[in-house]
Design an enzyme around this catalytic site. Sequence first.
Site, PDB file in Angstrom:
ATOM      1  N   GLU A 133       8.566  -6.791 -22.963  1.00 50.95           N
ATOM      2  CA  GLU A 133       7.473  -7.522 -23.601  1.00 50.95           C
ATOM      3  C   GLU A 133       6.152  -6.961 -23.090  1.00 50.95           C
ATOM      4  O   GLU A 133       5.873  -7.016 -21.886  1.00 50.95           O
ATOM      5  CB  GLU A 133       7.541  -9.003 -23.231  1.00 50.95           C
TER       6      GLU A 133
ATOM      7  N   LYS B 277      17.379 -14.469 -16.009  1.00 50.49           N
ATOM      8  CA  LYS B 277      17.283 -13.588 -17.170  1.00 50.49           C
ATOM      9  C   LYS B 277      18.584 -13.541 -17.976  1.00 50.49           C
ATOM     10  O   LYS B 277      18.661 -12.840 -18.986  1.00 50.49           O
ATOM     11  CB  LYS B 277      16.886 -12.166 -16.729  1.00 50.49           C
TER      12      LYS B 277
ATOM     13  N   ARG C 257       0.001  -7.311 -19.429  1.00 48.18           N
ATOM     14  CA  ARG C 257       1.037  -7.250 -18.407  1.00 48.18           C
ATOM     15  C   ARG C 257       2.375  -7.017 -19.086  1.00 48.18           C
ATOM     16  O   ARG C 257       2.511  -7.228 -20.293  1.00 48.18           O
ATOM     17  CB  ARG C 257       1.076  -8.519 -17.556  1.00 48.18           C
TER      18      ARG C 257
HETATM   19  C1  HEM Z   1       7.765 -16.687 -18.270  1.00 47.44           C
HETATM   20  C2  HEM Z   1       4.319 -18.119 -21.342  1.00 47.44           C
HETATM   21  C3  HEM Z   1       0.938 -15.824 -18.750  1.00 47.44           C
HETATM   22  C4  HEM Z   1       4.311 -14.664 -15.541  1.00 47.44           C
HETATM   23  C5  HEM Z   1       7.105 -17.323 -19.294  1.00 47.44           C
HETATM   24  C6  HEM Z   1       7.736 -18.182 -20.263  1.00 47.44           C
HETATM   25  C7  HEM Z   1       6.774 -18.567 -21.123  1.00 47.44           C
HETATM   26  C8  HEM Z   1       5.530 -17.979 -20.704  1.00 47.44           C
HETATM   27  C9  HEM Z   1       6.923 -19.481 -22.332  1.00 47.44           C
HETATM   28  C10 HEM Z   1       9.222 -18.580 -20.326  1.00 47.44           C
HETATM   29  C11 HEM Z   1       9.468 -19.749 -19.398  1.00 47.44           C
HETATM   30  C12 HEM Z   1      10.856 -20.370 -19.628  1.00 47.44           C
HETATM   31  O1  HEM Z   1      11.835 -19.893 -19.038  1.00 47.44           O
HETATM   32  O2  HEM Z   1      10.948 -21.342 -20.398  1.00 47.44           O
HETATM   33  C13 HEM Z   1       3.114 -17.603 -20.904  1.00 47.44           C
HETATM   34  C14 HEM Z   1       1.842 -17.777 -21.584  1.00 47.44           C
HETATM   35  C15 HEM Z   1       0.896 -17.151 -20.841  1.00 47.44           C
HETATM   36  C16 HEM Z   1       1.571 -16.562 -19.709  1.00 47.44           C
HETATM   37  C17 HEM Z   1       1.643 -18.532 -22.895  1.00 47.44           C
HETATM   38  C18 HEM Z   1      -0.585 -17.009 -21.054  1.00 47.44           C
HETATM   39  C19 HEM Z   1      -1.346 -17.872 -21.610  1.00 47.44           C
HETATM   40  C20 HEM Z   1       1.566 -15.317 -17.648  1.00 47.44           C
HETATM   41  C21 HEM Z   1       0.899 -14.545 -16.641  1.00 47.44           C
HETATM   42  C22 HEM Z   1       1.826 -14.216 -15.715  1.00 47.44           C
HETATM   43  C23 HEM Z   1       3.102 -14.781 -16.171  1.00 47.44           C
HETATM   44  C24 HEM Z   1      -0.579 -14.146 -16.628  1.00 47.44           C
HETATM   45  C25 HEM Z   1       1.550 -13.406 -14.500  1.00 47.44           C
HETATM   46  C26 HEM Z   1       2.118 -13.514 -13.387  1.00 47.44           C
HETATM   47  C27 HEM Z   1       5.536 -15.062 -16.027  1.00 47.44           C
HETATM   48  C28 HEM Z   1       6.808 -14.724 -15.409  1.00 47.44           C
HETATM   49  C29 HEM Z   1       7.804 -15.289 -16.206  1.00 47.44           C
HETATM   50  C30 HEM Z   1       7.122 -15.984 -17.288  1.00 47.44           C
HETATM   51  C31 HEM Z   1       7.004 -13.906 -14.136  1.00 47.44           C
HETATM   52  C32 HEM Z   1       9.319 -15.137 -16.026  1.00 47.44           C
HETATM   53  C33 HEM Z   1       9.762 -14.026 -16.952  1.00 47.44           C
HETATM   54  C34 HEM Z   1      11.163 -13.456 -16.780  1.00 47.44           C
HETATM   55  O3  HEM Z   1      11.638 -13.231 -15.666  1.00 47.44           O
HETATM   56  O4  HEM Z   1      11.781 -13.129 -17.816  1.00 47.44           O
HETATM   57  N1  HEM Z   1       5.763 -17.224 -19.580  1.00 47.44           N
HETATM   58  N2  HEM Z   1       2.901 -16.872 -19.789  1.00 47.44           N
HETATM   59  N3  HEM Z   1       2.898 -15.450 -17.340  1.00 47.44           N
HETATM   60  N4  HEM Z   1       5.751 -15.810 -17.154  1.00 47.44           N
HETATM   61 FE1  HEM Z   1       4.332 -16.373 -18.428  1.00 47.44          FE
END
Ligand code: HEM
Length: 343
Positions: A265, A317, A223
């Site tokens: 990313e 963001k 993704r």
């Molecule tokens: C943001 C880890 C899988 C959607 C984040 C953040 C982390 C993270 C550390 C930052 C949160 C913060 O603000 O502290 C992970 C890990 C994953 C994973 C380790 C898998 C094991 C997914 C998946 C989705 C997803 C499958 C699908 C919908 C998001 C979204 C954000 C986010 C939408 C906000 C990003 C932004 O607007 O910059 N994730 N994630 N994540 N993650 Fe994941």
Amino acid sequence: MAIVFRQETFRDDFTYRNSPENIRRFPFPFPDDAYMYSVNVEPHVKGAKGTVFENLIDVDEHYIAEMADRALVLKEDPLRYQALPHMMLAQWDTLELLMEQQAEGYPEHFTLTKDGDRWRWINRPLGIDDTFTFGDATTLPMEPLEYISRQAQGDITIVDQRDGNLWMDAGMVTTQADWSLDFDIGMNFMEWHGPVPLAHQQGVFERALKFLLNLQLGRPVRRYNWTMTVNPRLDTSPENYPKWGRDRTTVTPQNVGEKVHLRVELQTLWRLPRSNAILFVIRCYLMNMDELVTVPKWGRRLHRVLKTLPPELVDYKGLSRYRDDAVAWLSKHDDGAPTGAGT
Ligand code: HEM
């Protein structure tokens, strides 16, 4: 064909740039003129030559410089690498996967030879030639995950699967968009996603977790995520916020093209064979606005995405201080033509 690696920096004098060839292979992430969170997950399969999907683990012209920047971060802050004791098997799984993928994709740069458990790993760009026993950490200079993640572009977390949830129990995180492994280590999927706005209410994380718990061996998925960064800085961590936070105040209408970067990313998720853990690779690509508008349809589309981005996402963001300057600058590259579907 051998990659020509660039000598460049992601700090201080910020000499990082993309070659014209690298701009063409940039993974532009927007299939539409508007952006909102969704469960945007698809199979991670090989794609066309000359794209970042040519190989399942992408190595590009920034490899050596990125590895040097990671080494600098770790020297200042060793806690960017952490692994809980029960993750040792998953560490070996990860070492195997990254060595195999890099050797398969770039045989001129990497070679892996296996003689039973006795493995020889040659990494020519970094001048490494090591022989070790797979499964015996005493035969490597450091833990297997640290060893291999010092030789692979992108941040890495390994999540353990238990009790119907995923737990962030190991990682190498030096190029992150403002989150901290040291803070998140040991948290589960819902907990570490706690700060993300809007997506929880829309059930995005519930559906994503359900999907990931069923991730199959040999069928990785991917993704995109994206944000913007001022200056080509890889390490925009909370730990170093005093070093980069104020950069956001330095954007002016005149310097948007050079200073403001799209940060993409490309995230890939892999079920690991022995440990049943999931490897999560977060590969970061940076491109400044001057480079981006060399592809006219990208300039048009990013203008529209930024202009209509929901305020909660602008805030989360970290774009609030310079979004308007970026939109005004990009508007000159948007003639209003339809962009069509796809990137
Ligand atoms: C943001 C880890 C899988 C959607 C984040 C953040 C982390 C993270 C550390 C930052 C949160 C913060 O603000 O502290 C992970 C890990 C994953 C994973 C380790 C898998 C094991 C997914 C998946 C989705 C997803 C499958 C699908 C919908 C998001 C979204 C954000 C986010 C939408 C906000 C990003 C932004 O607007 O910059 N994730 N994630 N994540 N993650 Fe994941």
